[in-house]
Design a protein around this motif. Structure first.
Motif, PDB file in Angstrom:
ATOM      1  N   LEU A  85      27.432  -5.187  96.277  1.00  0.00           N
ATOM      2  CA  LEU A  85      26.292  -4.269  97.268  1.00  0.00           C
ATOM      3  C   LEU A  85      25.502  -5.102  97.800  1.00  0.00           C
ATOM      4  O   LEU A  85      24.950  -4.751  99.020  1.00  0.00           O
ATOM      5  N   ILE A  86      24.941  -5.908  97.327  1.00  0.00           N
ATOM      6  CA  ILE A  86      24.042  -6.815  97.958  1.00  0.00           C
ATOM      7  C   ILE A  86      24.684  -7.648  99.187  1.00  0.00           C
ATOM      8  O   ILE A  86      23.899  -7.686 100.279  1.00  0.00           O
ATOM      9  N   GLU A  87      25.816  -8.217  99.199  1.00  0.00           N
ATOM     10  CA  GLU A  87      26.404  -8.704 100.398  1.00  0.00           C
ATOM     11  C   GLU A  87      26.610  -7.790 101.487  1.00  0.00           C
ATOM     12  O   GLU A  87      26.596  -7.971 102.607  1.00  0.00           O
TER      13      GLU A  87
ATOM     14  N   GLY B 173      21.728  -3.912 104.101  1.00  0.00           N
ATOM     15  CA  GLY B 173      21.116  -2.606 104.006  1.00  0.00           C
ATOM     16  C   GLY B 173      19.867  -2.372 102.842  1.00  0.00           C
ATOM     17  O   GLY B 173      20.551  -3.041 101.587  1.00  0.00           O
ATOM     18  N   VAL B 174      19.165  -1.686 102.863  1.00  0.00           N
ATOM     19  CA  VAL B 174      17.967  -1.424 102.044  1.00  0.00           C
ATOM     20  C   VAL B 174      18.744  -0.773 100.597  1.00  0.00           C
ATOM     21  O   VAL B 174      18.451  -1.215  99.509  1.00  0.00           O
ATOM     22  N   VAL B 175      19.604   0.321 100.889  1.00  0.00           N
ATOM     23  CA  VAL B 175      20.193   0.936  99.753  1.00  0.00           C
ATOM     24  C   VAL B 175      21.174   0.040  99.115  1.00  0.00           C
ATOM     25  O   VAL B 175      20.912  -0.045  97.813  1.00  0.00           O
ATOM     26  N   GLY B 176      21.940  -0.767  99.604  1.00  0.00           N
ATOM     27  CA  GLY B 176      22.842  -1.573  99.127  1.00  0.00           C
ATOM     28  C   GLY B 176      22.298  -2.588  98.293  1.00  0.00           C
ATOM     29  O   GLY B 176      22.631  -2.929  97.127  1.00  0.00           O
ATOM     30  N   ILE B 177      21.502  -3.353  98.855  1.00  0.00           N
ATOM     31  CA  ILE B 177      20.641  -4.254  98.163  1.00  0.00           C
ATOM     32  C   ILE B 177      19.706  -3.815  97.133  1.00  0.00           C
ATOM     33  O   ILE B 177      19.826  -4.331  95.854  1.00  0.00           O
ATOM     34  N   GLY B 178      19.171  -2.551  97.243  1.00  0.00           N
ATOM     35  CA  GLY B 178      18.432  -1.959  96.053  1.00  0.00           C
ATOM     36  C   GLY B 178      19.503  -1.615  95.061  1.00  0.00           C
ATOM     37  O   GLY B 178      18.983  -1.924  93.730  1.00  0.00           O
TER      38      GLY B 178
END
Length: 158
Positions: A35-37, A40-45
């Motif tokens: 998700l972090i890789e 995007g704000v949502v993916g990193i969050g």
């Protein structure tokens, strides 16, 4: 006194559950990294949020195992001192739980002992067990936590 139970099935169940949680935690970490890789704000969050879950899981496992081991040590020390609560002869319900009137009478007896010396870890341990037998799990946990603190203080002092 009741015969000692074989603890191996319980130990194996604990080992199985710990391994299962570790595997699940590793899968969560892998998902969090993806998700972090993804960016995007949502993916990193979401990735950071999911990454926190395994950390909480490991912390809970460690705390639970530490408490369980400490409670077992206290129980063994209480047994060595010959101060276990004898509940073998108390009347029981078909479910195996002690009859409420008998549990309340046991609690009243142990409460007097504890009130005489609330700083004694053994008395606090015994009242925690009596609360449990009487069905007051909240107070039982509270008193067992207190007994654990007193136990650690007594061990440090000796």
């Amino acid at each position: 006194m009741a015969q000692k139970k074989d603890a191996r099935p319980i130990v194996w169940m604990i080992v199985f559950l710990v391994v299962a949680i570790i595997v699940y935690s590793l899968l969560l970490v892998r998902a969090a990294i993806r998700l972090i890789e993804a960016g995007g704000v949502v993916g990193i969050g979401l990735g950071v949020g999911v990454l926190i879950l395994p950390l909480l899981g490991v912390w809970m496992i460690v705390q639970t195992l530490r408490s369980g081991i400490e409670h077992q040590r206290m129980a063994a020390d209480v047994a060595d001192l010959g101060r276990e609560l004898d509940v073998d002869d108390l009347p029981r319900r078909p479910s195996g739980r002690i009859e409420p009137d008998a549990a309340d009478a046991l609690f009243a007896q142990v409460k007097q002992e504890w009130e005489a010396d609330p700083t004694d870890w053994v008395s606090t341990y015994r009242i925690a067990r009596a609360y449990d037998y009487a069905g007051d799990r909240g107070r039982a946990r509270q008193m067992m936590k207190r007994a654990s603190e007193q136990y650690r203080e007594a061990k440090a002092a000796s």
